[in-house]
Scaffold this active site. Sequence first.
Site, short mmCIF file in Angstrom:
data_model
loop_
_atom_site.label_atom_id
_atom_site.label_comp_id
_atom_site.label_asym_id
_atom_site.label_seq_id
_atom_site.Cartn_x
_atom_site.Cartn_y
_atom_site.Cartn_z
N LYS A 187 0.69 -1.10 0.05
CA LYS A 187 -0.05 -0.06 -0.13
C LYS A 187 0.84 1.30 0.10
O LYS A 187 2.07 1.16 0.29
CB LYS A 187 -1.11 -0.04 1.40
CG LYS A 187 -0.18 -0.15 2.63
CD LYS A 187 -1.13 -0.19 3.81
CE LYS A 187 -0.47 -0.15 5.01
NZ LYS A 187 -1.47 -0.24 6.32
N TYR A 220 14.36 31.34 1.50
CA TYR A 220 13.30 32.13 1.88
C TYR A 220 13.44 32.53 3.44
O TYR A 220 13.93 31.87 4.29
CB TYR A 220 11.91 31.12 1.83
CG TYR A 220 11.43 31.14 0.54
CD1 TYR A 220 10.87 32.21 -0.14
CD2 TYR A 220 11.21 29.80 -0.13
CE1 TYR A 220 10.47 31.76 -1.56
CE2 TYR A 220 10.80 29.61 -1.19
CZ TYR A 220 10.31 30.42 -1.95
OH TYR A 220 9.80 30.53 -3.33
#
Length: 365
Positions: free
Chosen positions: A32, A257
């Site tokens: 999964k 940033y």
Amino acid sequence: MNILKISKQTLRNNIKIIREYIGNAKMCFPVKANAYGHGIEDIVENTHDLVDFFAVANSLEAFRVTAVAKNPVLVFGVIYYEYIEKMISENIRVSIQDYEYIEKLEQIAKELDKKVYAHININTGMNRMGVDYNDACRTIQRAYESDWLILEGVYSHLACADNRDHPTNIKQKNRFDSIVKFTKGLSQDIICHLSNSYGFLGQKGICYDMVRPGILSYGFLPEFYVDRVIREIKPIARLLSKVVKIITLQEGEGVGYSLIYRGFEGEQLAVIPIGYGDGFPRELGDRGFVNINDVMYPMAGRMSMDGLTVSLGINEYDVKVGDTVELISAIPRNRNSAFSIAKQINTIEYDIMSTLNDRIIRKII
């Protein structure tokens, strides 16, 4: 280009070690979440001859498995009706989560004139999904007697398997034992399964007919386990990128940033084209490490969506554009292993690996 390189030999060796450890029990291999981030198709294609079942979370994942392998596939999650006909036609195993769902499955099976393979999920204590423990025997009996269902399995899931001394483990095992006794009274052929990776490693007598070793198959071990044979299991993947630019800072300059990282004059920084947009953990910005030419370098500044920077200092080892960067190591003790990264940002290896998305190329080697 960012590449997750996966060792076929290590993957297959891990599974062989697990199979030896679990003895006669079947192996259901969970793939999964894109095989825990490693790529469903590649993982299934290279392991289908070693395992008995595959397991996934939903219908769409199941179809990806059946496209490349003929092994039975068990869907753990709730089944959406728009996919149920295709699932039944491909003999994908459905999980029954409550008594009422049996009748709905029977109606669809009658319309298709095809029986449905089913496993019943019993809630023995995790309290997430599954038939209530007190309603388990009635539900099992009903499914077993159905003309349109093939009751192939009965299972549950441990809530506290990562803490082998937790009393809930014994409580759940005792409950499941009673379910197994009832189920085997109906048919010895019904597959009973409870254990995930931590479950069968941490508890005795818990393999039953089948185990579901997910994270262990990909090479990640619980810290509590020191068995010599199991310790031969290794992580199967390394995440690699390239240096795309070298920057030299001037006095007073920063990077990224908000310019939270302020370097020194003459400091060199390497730009790496991977960021949180690729599923790499943003929390690592300004505190993670990467390996370039066998030297560990610290990340510098905030990670952006598409890139991060690392400090080379004065670049005494002459890092160049085009050099390979190892972001996730396959050696657990390294500072940039999935285990170490998870510890650093207070999460688990599952999280680190399964969030790596399709902007990263998977390559079996």
